[in-house]
Design a protein around this motif. Structure first.
Motif, PDB file in Angstrom:
ATOM      1  N   GLY A  13      -5.472   2.585  -6.394  1.00  0.00           N
ATOM      2  CA  GLY A  13      -6.068   1.287  -6.074  1.00  0.00           C
ATOM      3  C   GLY A  13      -5.912   0.947  -4.606  1.00  0.00           C
ATOM      4  N   THR A  14      -7.012   0.570  -3.975  1.00  0.00           N
ATOM      5  CA  THR A  14      -7.024   0.236  -2.557  1.00  0.00           C
ATOM      6  C   THR A  14      -6.932  -1.273  -2.385  1.00  0.00           C
ATOM      7  N   ILE A  15      -6.063  -1.699  -1.492  1.00  0.00           N
ATOM      8  CA  ILE A  15      -5.937  -3.129  -1.212  1.00  0.00           C
ATOM      9  C   ILE A  15      -7.150  -3.581  -0.421  1.00  0.00           C
ATOM     10  N   ALA A  63       0.834  -1.214   0.000  1.00  0.00           N
ATOM     11  CA  ALA A  63       0.000   0.000   0.000  1.00  0.00           C
ATOM     12  C   ALA A  63       0.866   1.260   0.000  1.00  0.00           C
ATOM     13  N   ALA A  64       1.945   1.248   0.775  1.00  0.00           N
ATOM     14  CA  ALA A  64       2.847   2.401   0.812  1.00  0.00           C
ATOM     15  C   ALA A  64       3.511   2.614  -0.543  1.00  0.00           C
ATOM     16  N   SER A  65       3.867   1.541  -1.193  1.00  0.00           N
ATOM     17  CA  SER A  65       4.480   1.632  -2.521  1.00  0.00           C
ATOM     18  C   SER A  65       3.482   2.173  -3.550  1.00  0.00           C
ATOM     19  N   LEU A  66       2.230   1.734  -3.460  1.00  0.00           N
ATOM     20  CA  LEU A  66       1.192   2.236  -4.362  1.00  0.00           C
ATOM     21  C   LEU A  66       0.983   3.727  -4.143  1.00  0.00           C
ATOM     22  N   GLU A  67       0.922   4.127  -2.889  1.00  0.00           N
ATOM     23  CA  GLU A  67       0.724   5.544  -2.575  1.00  0.00           C
ATOM     24  C   GLU A  67       1.886   6.385  -3.104  1.00  0.00           C
ATOM     25  N   PRO A 122      -6.824  -3.207  -7.393  1.00  0.00           N
ATOM     26  CA  PRO A 122      -7.006  -2.906  -8.814  1.00  0.00           C
ATOM     27  C   PRO A 122      -6.023  -1.839  -9.294  1.00  0.00           C
ATOM     28  N   LEU A 123      -5.705  -1.913 -10.565  1.00  0.00           N
ATOM     29  CA  LEU A 123      -4.918  -0.872 -11.222  1.00  0.00           C
ATOM     30  C   LEU A 123      -5.081  -1.025 -12.720  1.00  0.00           C
ATOM     31  N   THR A 124      -4.549  -0.091 -13.479  1.00  0.00           N
ATOM     32  CA  THR A 124      -4.612  -0.185 -14.936  1.00  0.00           C
ATOM     33  C   THR A 124      -3.317  -0.799 -15.452  1.00  0.00           C
TER      34      THR A 124
END
Length: 158
Positions: free
Chosen positions: A23-25, A13-17, A140-142
């Motif tokens: 995208g939310t886990i 989640a930190a890496s996504l942010e 989710p992500l693209t």
């Protein structure tokens, strides 16, 4: 709320942010350790699952983000990439390279960046889903976000 996530998923989640990916886990009630299980749990096509497979090639880990709809042709991929043999990593190699267990390997949140190949077939889906660091977590992500997040090379993998 990331505090309720398992430790490995909080790293993801930190890496996504950090990457600016919204995208939310989510935590699934049952393990989704295969593309088929994840697709069934999310009620989506199995092809929209970005399956994280760790291989060993040229003395280093190789992460292949492939569509859940097919298998990786390791011989063909090695030829296309100009690499030696590509073989499945052992569970111990997967954990050492990613910090995550088989069945829950995310495309990010690893101890160090991995050489990554992204299956060109994933581009056909407006939204794809990937593991979130454990067999019970997904997000989710693209396709474009996946390529940017991993710094991956887009290639044919089947």
């Amino acid at each position: 709320m990331t505090d309720a996530l398992p430790t490995r998923s909080r790293l993801v989640a930190a890496s996504l942010e950090s990457a600016g990916i919204a995208g939310t886990i989510i935590v699934l009630p049952d393990a989704a350790s295969t593309a088929a299980l994840a697709a069934a749990a999310l009620d989506i096509e199995v092809g929209a699952i970005a399956n994280s497979l760790v291989f060993w090639s040229d003395d280093e880990p190789l992460l292949v983000m492939t569509s859940g709809a097919h298998r990786v042709d390791t011989r063909g991929l090695a030829e296309r990439l100009g690499r030696g043999t590509i073989r499945r990593a052992t569970p111990e190699q997967v954990l050492a390279a990613t910090g995550q267990p088989i069945g829950g390997v995310a495309p990010t949140g690893h101890p160090a960046p991995l050489t990554t190949i992204v299956d060109e077939d994933l581009a056909a889906f407006p939204e794809i889903w990937a593991a979130g660091g454990t067999p019970h977590t997904v997000f989710p992500l693209t396709f474009d976000e996946l390529v940017r997040l991993t710094g991956g090379t887009v290639a044919k993998v089947d």
